[in-house]
Scaffold this motif. Structure first.
Motif, PDB file in Angstrom:
ATOM      1  N   UNK A 247      69.952 -20.910 -31.170  1.00  0.00           N
ATOM      2  CA  UNK A 247      71.391 -20.848 -31.426  1.00  0.00           C
ATOM      3  C   UNK A 247      71.977 -19.535 -30.900  1.00  0.00           C
ATOM      4  N   UNK A 248      71.290 -18.434 -31.153  1.00  0.00           N
ATOM      5  CA  UNK A 248      71.787 -17.136 -30.693  1.00  0.00           C
ATOM      6  C   UNK A 248      71.768 -17.033 -29.165  1.00  0.00           C
ATOM      7  N   UNK A 249      70.789 -17.651 -28.529  1.00  0.00           N
ATOM      8  CA  UNK A 249      70.784 -17.709 -27.060  1.00  0.00           C
ATOM      9  C   UNK A 249      71.989 -18.519 -26.593  1.00  0.00           C
ATOM     10  N   UNK A 250      72.312 -19.588 -27.305  1.00  0.00           N
ATOM     11  CA  UNK A 250      73.500 -20.379 -26.975  1.00  0.00           C
ATOM     12  C   UNK A 250      74.776 -19.555 -27.049  1.00  0.00           C
ATOM     13  N   UNK A 251      74.861 -18.661 -28.018  1.00  0.00           N
ATOM     14  CA  UNK A 251      76.026 -17.769 -28.123  1.00  0.00           C
ATOM     15  C   UNK A 251      76.120 -16.901 -26.872  1.00  0.00           C
TER      16      UNK A 251
ATOM     17  N   UNK B 158      77.278  -6.593 -24.938  1.00  0.00           N
ATOM     18  CA  UNK B 158      76.260  -6.329 -23.915  1.00  0.00           C
ATOM     19  C   UNK B 158      75.353  -7.568 -23.847  1.00  0.00           C
ATOM     20  N   UNK B 159      75.922  -8.646 -23.348  1.00  0.00           N
ATOM     21  CA  UNK B 159      75.283  -9.954 -23.438  1.00  0.00           C
ATOM     22  C   UNK B 159      74.027 -10.085 -22.591  1.00  0.00           C
ATOM     23  N   UNK B 160      73.948  -9.381 -21.487  1.00  0.00           N
ATOM     24  CA  UNK B 160      72.741  -9.445 -20.666  1.00  0.00           C
ATOM     25  C   UNK B 160      71.551  -8.830 -21.393  1.00  0.00           C
ATOM     26  N   UNK B 161      71.772  -7.708 -22.057  1.00  0.00           N
ATOM     27  CA  UNK B 161      70.701  -7.067 -22.837  1.00  0.00           C
ATOM     28  C   UNK B 161      70.362  -7.939 -24.039  1.00  0.00           C
TER      29      UNK B 161
ATOM     30  N   UNK C 117      74.913 -17.589 -23.886  1.00  0.00           N
ATOM     31  CA  UNK C 117      75.314 -18.460 -22.772  1.00  0.00           C
ATOM     32  C   UNK C 117      76.804 -18.757 -22.813  1.00  0.00           C
ATOM     33  N   UNK C 118      77.332 -18.914 -24.017  1.00  0.00           N
ATOM     34  CA  UNK C 118      78.776 -19.147 -24.159  1.00  0.00           C
ATOM     35  C   UNK C 118      79.554 -17.965 -23.565  1.00  0.00           C
ATOM     36  N   UNK C 119      79.121 -16.749 -23.876  1.00  0.00           N
ATOM     37  CA  UNK C 119      79.810 -15.570 -23.342  1.00  0.00           C
ATOM     38  C   UNK C 119      79.642 -15.446 -21.834  1.00  0.00           C
ATOM     39  N   UNK C 120      78.539 -15.974 -21.301  1.00  0.00           N
ATOM     40  CA  UNK C 120      78.333 -15.978 -19.856  1.00  0.00           C
ATOM     41  C   UNK C 120      79.119 -17.117 -19.196  1.00  0.00           C
TER      42      UNK C 120
END
Length: 104
Positions: A93-97, A62-65, A99-102
Motif C-alpha cells: 500500500x505504501x509503495x502504491x502511495x 522525497x518520493x524516490x528515496x 507510485x501515486x506521487x510519481x
C-alpha cells in the motif's frame, strides 16, 4: 542490548511522526538504520526501519528515496513473512502511495 536500543529509537521516531515532526522522526530513524548495520543482513527489524523511513520520506516529498526504502522493506518481508502476510500488504500500500506521487 542492540535490539532494545533499536526499538526505543523506533518508538521515539513514531511519536515524532505522529506529531508531524518529520525532521526529528527522520533523525531517529537514521540512527536506527545505523544501528541495524550491526544486525545480520535482511534482519526483520531492518524491514521495519525501512518501512518507517519510507513513510517519513513520503511526508517530506522525497518520493524516490521513500520508494527505495519501501522496496527494500518489501523484499525482506516477502522473504521472512511471505507475500500474503498483512505487514507485506501494508508496505505494498505504501509503495502504491509513492507510485501515486510519481503519477503512475
Amino acid at each position: 542490548p542492540l535490539i532494545g536500543m533499536l526499538f526505543i529509537r523506533l518508538a521515539v521516531a513514531s511519536v515524532f511522526d505522529s506529531a508531524a515532526n518529520d525532521e526529528r522522526a527522520l533523525a531517529e530513524l537514521l540512527e536506527a538504520q545505523r544501528l541495524c548495520n550491526s544486525l545480520p543482513h535482511a534482519h526483520p527489524i531492518q524491514a521495519l526501519v525501512d518501512s518507517m523511513l519510507g513513510v517519513v520520506y513520503v511526508h517530506l516529498s522525497q518520493h524516490d528515496i521513500a520508494a527505495d526504502h519501501l522496496v527494500r522493506c518489501l523484499e525482506i518481508r516477502e522473504n521472512v513473512l511471505g507475500a500474503s502476510h498483512a505487514d507485506t500488504g501494508l508496505v505494498l500500500n505504501n509503495i502504491g502511495v509513492c507510485l501515486h506521487y510519481f503519477g503512475q
